[in-house]
Scaffold this active site. Structure first.
Site, PDB file in Angstrom:
ATOM      1  N   GLU A 128       5.824  -5.378   0.055  1.00 50.63           N
ATOM      2  CA  GLU A 128       6.552  -5.672   1.291  1.00 50.63           C
ATOM      3  C   GLU A 128       7.183  -7.055   1.273  1.00 50.63           C
ATOM      4  O   GLU A 128       8.254  -7.267   1.851  1.00 50.63           O
ATOM      5  CB  GLU A 128       5.619  -5.541   2.500  1.00 50.63           C
ATOM      6  CG  GLU A 128       5.267  -4.110   2.876  1.00 50.63           C
ATOM      7  CD  GLU A 128       4.170  -3.511   2.017  1.00 50.63           C
ATOM      8  OE1 GLU A 128       3.550  -4.265   1.236  1.00 50.63           O
ATOM      9  OE2 GLU A 128       3.932  -2.287   2.100  1.00 50.63           O
ATOM     10  N   PHE A 141       1.988  -3.073   8.456  1.00 50.06           N
ATOM     11  CA  PHE A 141       2.194  -3.746   7.161  1.00 50.06           C
ATOM     12  C   PHE A 141       3.131  -4.939   7.288  1.00 50.06           C
ATOM     13  O   PHE A 141       3.367  -5.655   6.313  1.00 50.06           O
ATOM     14  CB  PHE A 141       2.744  -2.783   6.106  1.00 50.06           C
ATOM     15  CG  PHE A 141       2.011  -1.476   5.985  1.00 50.06           C
ATOM     16  CD1 PHE A 141       0.707  -1.322   6.439  1.00 50.06           C
ATOM     17  CD2 PHE A 141       2.626  -0.367   5.411  1.00 50.06           C
ATOM     18  CE1 PHE A 141       0.045  -0.101   6.334  1.00 50.06           C
ATOM     19  CE2 PHE A 141       1.973   0.846   5.293  1.00 50.06           C
ATOM     20  CZ  PHE A 141       0.687   0.981   5.759  1.00 50.06           C
ATOM     21  N   HIS A 189      -2.838   1.570  10.905  1.00 44.16           N
ATOM     22  CA  HIS A 189      -1.610   2.376  10.833  1.00 44.16           C
ATOM     23  C   HIS A 189      -1.118   2.789  12.219  1.00 44.16           C
ATOM     24  O   HIS A 189      -0.435   3.807  12.346  1.00 44.16           O
ATOM     25  CB  HIS A 189      -1.844   3.649  10.007  1.00 44.16           C
ATOM     26  CG  HIS A 189      -1.964   3.444   8.537  1.00 44.16           C
ATOM     27  ND1 HIS A 189      -3.081   2.901   7.948  1.00 44.16           N
ATOM     28  CD2 HIS A 189      -1.115   3.717   7.514  1.00 44.16           C
ATOM     29  CE1 HIS A 189      -2.916   2.858   6.627  1.00 44.16           C
ATOM     30  NE2 HIS A 189      -1.732   3.347   6.341  1.00 44.16           N
ATOM     31  N   PHE A 246       4.892   1.094   7.858  1.00 45.04           N
ATOM     32  CA  PHE A 246       4.145   1.085   9.112  1.00 45.04           C
ATOM     33  C   PHE A 246       4.210  -0.342   9.659  1.00 45.04           C
ATOM     34  O   PHE A 246       4.087  -1.299   8.888  1.00 45.04           O
ATOM     35  CB  PHE A 246       2.672   1.448   8.892  1.00 45.04           C
ATOM     36  CG  PHE A 246       2.404   2.913   8.663  1.00 45.04           C
ATOM     37  CD1 PHE A 246       1.845   3.700   9.677  1.00 45.04           C
ATOM     38  CD2 PHE A 246       2.687   3.502   7.441  1.00 45.04           C
ATOM     39  CE1 PHE A 246       1.589   5.046   9.457  1.00 45.04           C
ATOM     40  CE2 PHE A 246       2.437   4.852   7.228  1.00 45.04           C
ATOM     41  CZ  PHE A 246       1.878   5.638   8.238  1.00 45.04           C
TER      42      PHE A 246
HETATM   43  C1  LIG Z   1       0.432  -2.787   2.384  1.00 42.36           C
HETATM   44  C2  LIG Z   1       0.669  -1.324   2.361  1.00 42.36           C
HETATM   45  N1  LIG Z   1       1.870  -0.856   1.998  1.00 42.36           N
HETATM   46  C3  LIG Z   1       2.133   0.460   1.970  1.00 42.36           C
HETATM   47  C4  LIG Z   1       1.173   1.374   2.318  1.00 42.36           C
HETATM   48  C5  LIG Z   1       1.468   2.863   2.334  1.00 42.36           C
HETATM   49  N2  LIG Z   1       0.772   3.502   1.232  1.00 42.36           N
HETATM   50  C6  LIG Z   1      -0.438   4.057   1.356  1.00 42.36           C
HETATM   51  S1  LIG Z   1      -1.041   4.618  -0.090  1.00 42.36           S
HETATM   52  C7  LIG Z   1       0.341   4.142  -0.936  1.00 42.36           C
HETATM   53  C8  LIG Z   1       0.462   4.369  -2.393  1.00 42.36           C
HETATM   54  C9  LIG Z   1      -0.574   3.630  -3.155  1.00 42.36           C
HETATM   55  O1  LIG Z   1      -0.365   3.831  -4.513  1.00 42.36           O
HETATM   56  P1  LIG Z   1      -1.486   3.472  -5.553  1.00 42.36           P
HETATM   57  O2  LIG Z   1      -1.924   2.077  -5.328  1.00 42.36           O
HETATM   58  O3  LIG Z   1      -0.982   3.810  -6.881  1.00 42.36           O
HETATM   59  O4  LIG Z   1      -2.715   4.402  -5.151  1.00 42.36           O
HETATM   60  P2  LIG Z   1      -2.774   5.991  -5.193  1.00 42.36           P
HETATM   61  O5  LIG Z   1      -2.322   6.475  -3.855  1.00 42.36           O
HETATM   62  O6  LIG Z   1      -1.916   6.454  -6.278  1.00 42.36           O
HETATM   63  O7  LIG Z   1      -4.211   6.284  -5.413  1.00 42.36           O
HETATM   64  C10 LIG Z   1       1.246   3.548  -0.067  1.00 42.36           C
HETATM   65  C11 LIG Z   1       2.556   3.030  -0.442  1.00 42.36           C
HETATM   66  C12 LIG Z   1      -0.074   0.852   2.721  1.00 42.36           C
HETATM   67  N3  LIG Z   1      -1.057   1.660   3.119  1.00 42.36           N
HETATM   68  N4  LIG Z   1      -0.303  -0.480   2.712  1.00 42.36           N
END
Ligand SMILES: Cc1ncc(C[n+]2csc(CCOP(=O)(O)OP(=O)(O)O)c2C)c(N)n1
Ligand SMILES: Cc1ncc(C[n+]2csc(CCOP(=O)(O)OP(=O)(O)O)c2C)c(N)n1
Ligand SMILES: [Mg+2]
Ligand SMILES: [Mg+2]
Lengths: 327, 324, 327, 324
Positions: free
Chosen positions: B60, B86, B129, B83
């Site tokens: 972000e 964030f 969220h 969201f």
């Molecule tokens: C700071 C923040 N940015 C965006 C999100 C939205 N979000 C939730 S899970 C996710 C993907 C996470 O990817 P990864 O770290 O590879 O974990 P995975 O879901 O693949 O296990 C995102 C973008 C969030 N929860 N928190």
């Protein structure tokens, strides 16, 4: 690399400009003419000059709290800088910014920055913008060793790396973030090693050797303009003075300072130029004198300027809303 | 006029502005081929390509910071933060860079960027969220803050935001994305700083934002049965705030309830109440009431979440407590 | 490394617990019994189990939005987890947290986390605390490939590296952060390469091989307990399901999914165990059945529990202030 | 009683708590051998050693986040963020982790940490080193917010904050560090949530925080000459807020001016005004006035900075505008 005499003289002149400007600033600060914080660039001139000598007027830089050197090297006007340091309306920012916020957007100077690490993503954005607009501009992001531990370092460089943005990240490793030595704030010796984390080239150069900096950045700028993405360049250097004016520098030894003063980038370069025989002592001395005059004129300009009218405080918050900010 | 959901209206505004001005581009997490976490940007990637609908890493700070850099150098980015919660991550780039750059530089930069941000509870997404954090941003000089309710307002205000030369925070309620409403065939910009009276009334002025406009309109129907007529004023932009319209309404009704979904303490309702308590004091016939979320993190379990967020009944009670 | 039969069976049981728990959760979510978001751990079981099998009850973990697997592997109780997913007062967080915030501080589980990357500095802090209190606890920080581009990754690991904190950073590289593939979100292949940036060891292992994960983490935990500082371990794995339940997964191909399903960590491990001859099919089947029962009981427990009284919403914000939060 | 500056009082409170409880430790940028950017922690590194007075990298997110992790696991960290403006960097760890962890976990964690933060303008440090952002934090359930004025209050409230089992934001004005005042020989904790009447008066209630307490007291002297007697109420903690004391004063004077240094829009004054406009409406005889900074970033140049931040004259004018 063969450098032309005029290039060499340009390096010299710019470094001297910074040195003399900063020396004057230190003096004026002590005299109470300059309010706020002042972070002197003395000792690090080779970095700004080596890097910016590769740039065109429309290329971008992001600077730091220790920004005077970058601004001068990028072509910023000493008089407006000095007036800004004084808080005058004739300054770059009409007195609203001060040392930590001087900018000249027309010269691609996207501002000194009071937030350590603030420039990383901004530089990436300038690079993105250049790429999207189809120009061949590049952005140079200056930052310190301390800043290499900030959140923004990681996200800014990662973004530049995946989009092959035309950005050169230039680290001024002066071995301290205020009082904390590099050994204490990170577990690595060469910050350029962090390039590995982004799959981009990383190099370390002698930051007190203007030609070494110039050449490393030249290569990086070339890559950037060719669409090959960012480079991380670490320049090992040292600040002769305290972190800010007034810092008692309890955290480092006199010997260390003396050691580094021996590697003074300007003295070294002057000696080298004379040894090479490309220039005469007279030529260099007359540059020195010209710069002395410039600095004097800048101080005059600054002194002559008026302080801004208090009511001007409400201007420049927005492009359109003015008086309503009082409410 | 045609029917559109809020999501469709936003998408249409984005499309129009991207077609009109090639400097406008979208960036954010999963806004591209995925079409956005809430589907808002669906189809834009296909229409404008990956260069103008940019999928970013989960970074972000890089999203907002690079938007600042791009905006300062001639582009008009429309970054999305997935969201509202964030926004805590890129706060520095928003508050210390985007908002202040023009001022610090003595007016010599402009930062035309619009940050789109879904807010709000209602889907059991829990404490990280579900927040509404718009109040933070009215406290940051240099930013404009927009928070629309209807599809038409979303479209018209988004266009104005994108054309605005200042950084704009544009708050969308995620539970409104599917809500339908009339949208003009030709979408026109709606100026920032103009409130809209969503319902005229005589007895009490209800100033409501975002989702709470809908709940207030529902409350209005119930209250009518009891013979109480409320005027529902939707500020639409929280800064600049249309004091004129709000104050006119207060002059008429002499009674005010302010409704928002964000937690009450330190919310935007406090600022609006304070302005009224200062400048409209002589017109007030009753205490200024605020209806807002309890001062707790948003809980997960549906009965808890429902309890924490204000509903129609809370609005009715507040109105009744001060109605003549 | 020679592993005892009971260890091997423990790995198997825990992985099956996760798989069956998650399979049930997916079902219940589809049936509308579970509100909110659910991120399934199916396919990644070997990482949580391999890592947590090295930990004592008083060691710490920080988890993610995709946390159920970590919690089960660390000893979390399925029934309270399931009840929490249902939003019941009998759940771990009395219904206040839900899937993304389940915690069991007594078991060292410092919470799932809805903020991508939220756990890095918290894990560093837990490690710092252990060190300051003179225990030999360690903290394991789980995170995804996507999270490795967050601000917190950089600062959390850097801090742990300079203070030699007892932390193991375990990356679950499932090749995607929601829809963005690793290739698109970073310019490196192995996330373990980022260890270079902090002068700590970095290793990449097959994240679908529970023994490989176990051994890598064992080594790292040993280093941590000996005061030698943090390690970064990357486990390459894959999520079988969408990012969250309901994700249409437009961003990846059926073939890719099928390829990875062939490398299913549980099937593979089961086959290996049988090949080794250490265990019989019957033994494994009876574990399967026991776990089926556990999951059923957890669902029963969850169903039986009551939803929290709405008024409870004002509790637990502070340790001391309750009713005043209404004002 | 003895004389101490605010900086000394803070240092003494830190010392006492660190001696009393070995779980208490300090961390932050340059707090160790350097003694803190404003010299506040001077000598503590020598007294307690590098393990308990920890110099950190320039990593605010790691500072706050690791404090959260340490607090959740049995320690009582007292992190320092060098300038309030830099709170923008670790906002996520403050707002989404520290503040919400207990709640999200259903009450099964406690996060006893005290974040010390210098605020305020007055030294030409410009837009990124002069802000007062306390208002953001009263809008975050789960945090307590303390903002003292006198040396004694700093000491007593800091002790209570450190002993508190919840995350506390402790805001110190950097221009007050050198200001002297009486401090008891035995420093006792001052409970959070208790306002202090810094001056009794009859005609107008002036609710002022931090530096503005001093300016209000100066104003009081001037106003006295004109026969106007103001009561200066210092809330000391912004959450919990001592409504009782504030309301009692309003009942007496029926007139209110709220003064803070933060920019006016969305500031803490709005919340206090809103509470009074609701619950004390019947006692009010005049508009509620707020005196606060102009809604602009803090400018560098001394005449501009002076103009933007509220001063004694502004307080006097506001009081006069509503005094009987
Ligand atoms: C700071 C923040 N940015 C965006 C999100 C939205 N979000 C939730 S899970 C996710 C993907 C996470 O990817 P990864 O770290 O590879 O974990 P995975 O879901 O693949 O296990 C995102 C973008 C969030 N929860 N928190
Ligand atoms: C986000 C943030 N944190 C802390 C500071 C305070 N600060 C100003 S300069 C500085 C040291 C920076 O060190 P480095 O990056 O090495 O640059 P140098 O001063 O050595 O040139 C610090 C900690 C700041 N301005 N911004
Ligand atoms: Mg440095
Ligand atoms: Mg992933």
């Amino acid at each position: 690399m063969k450098l032309k005499k005029e290039e060499l003289l340009h390096f010299y002149r710019k470094m001297v400009e910074i040195r003399k400007f900063e020396t004057k600033v230190v003096e004026l600060f002590a005299d109470g003419m300059i309010p706020g914080f002042v972070h002197s660039y003395i000792g690090e001139e080779a970095v700004a000059v080596g890097a910016c000598s590769n740039l065109n007027d429309d290329d971008y830089i992001t600077s730091t709290h220790r920004g005077h050197g970058h601004l001068i090297a990028k072509g910023g006007h000493m008089d407006k800088m000095m007036a800004e340091l004084f808080g005058k309306e004739t300054g770059y920012c009409k007195g609203k910014g001060g040392s930590m916020h001087i900018a000249d957007v027309d010269l691609g100077i996207l501002g000194a920055n009071g937030i350590v690490g603030g420039g990383f993503p901004i530089a990436a954005g300038a690079g993105l913008s250049a790429k999207m607009r189809g120009t061949n501009q590049v952005a140079v992001c200056f930052f310190g060793d301390g800043a290499s531990n900030q959140t923004t370092f990681h996200e800014g460089i990662n973004l530049a790396s995946i989009w092959d943005l035309p950005v050169v990240f230039v680290c001024e490793n002066n071995m301290y973030g205020i009082s904390l030595s590099q050994k204490e704030h990170q577990h690595i010796k060469d910050i350029s090693d962090r390039a590995t984390a982004y799959g981009i080239p990383g190099v370390t150069v002698d930051g007190n050797d203007v030609i070494a900096v110039y050449e490393a950045v030249k290569e990086a700028v070339k890559r950037a303009r060719q669409g090959e993405g960012p480079t991380l360049i670490e320049c090992k250097t040292y600040r002769h003075r305290g972190h800010f004016e007034g810092d008692p520098t309890v955290y480092r030894s006199e010997e260390e300072v003396e050691q580094w003063k021996k590697k003074d980038p300007i003295k070294r370069f002057r000696k080298k130029l004379l040894e090479l025989g490309t220039v005469t002592e007279d030529e260099l001395n007359s540059i020195d004198e010209e710069v002395d005059k410039m600095v004097e004129e800048a101080v005059e300009y600054a002194k002559k300027g008026k302080f801004p009218e208090p009511e001007k405080a409400v201007e420049d918050v927005y492009t359109d809303i003015v008086e309503e900010v009082r409410e | 006029m045609r029917k559109m959901t809020v999501a469709e209206a936003i998408r249409e505004a984005l499309r129009l502005e991207m077609k009109r001005d090639e400097r406008v581009f979208i960036m954010g997490e999963d806004v591209g081929k995925f079409g956005g976490c809430f589907g808002v940007t669906q189809g834009l990637y296909e229409e404008f390509g990956p260069e103008r609908v940019k999928d970013t890493p989960i970074s972000e700070t890089a999203i907002i910071g690079s938007a600042v850099g791009a905006a300062a150098t001639g582009m008009r980015p429309v970054p999305e933060i997935m969201f509202c919660d964030f926004l805590t991550v890129p706060m520095d780039q928003l508050v210390n860079q985007a908002a202040k750059m023009r001022y610090m530089f003595g007016g010599k930069a402009k930062i035309p960027m619009t940050v789109r941000v879904p807010v709000g509870a209602g889907m059991s997404a829990a404490a990280q969220h579900s927040q509404c954090l718009e109040a933070w941003f009215i406290h940051v000089p240099g930013l404009k803050v927009v928070m629309p309710s209807t599809p038409a307002d979303h479209a018209g205000l988004l266009i104005s935001s994108i054309r605005d030369d200042n950084p704009v925070m544009f708050f969308e309620h995620k539970m409104l994305y599917g809500v339908e409403g009339e949208v003009p065939d030709e979408i026109e910009p709606i100026p920032l700083g103009k409130a809209d009276i969503k319902r005229e009334g005589e007895d009490v002025t209800v100033i409501a934002t975002s989702m709470m406009v809908y709940k207030s309109l529902e409350a209005a129907k119930e209250l009518e049965k009891d013979g109480i007529s409320i005027e529902v004023v939707d500020p639409r932009t929280l800064f600049p705030l249309d004091k004129e319209t709000i104050f006119e309404s207060v002059k008429k009704t002499n009674r005010v309830v302010i409704v928002h979904e964000a937690v009450k303490r330190g919310g935007v309702g406090a600022e609006i109440a304070a302005q009224i308590a200062d400048e409209m004091f002589d017109y007030l016939d009753a205490p200024i009431k605020r209806v807002a979320a309890l001062n707790v993190p948003i809980p997960f379990s549906p009965p808890l979440e429902k309890y924490v967020v204000p509903d129609v009944k809370d609005i009715i009670n507040a109105v009744k407590s001060i109605a003549r």
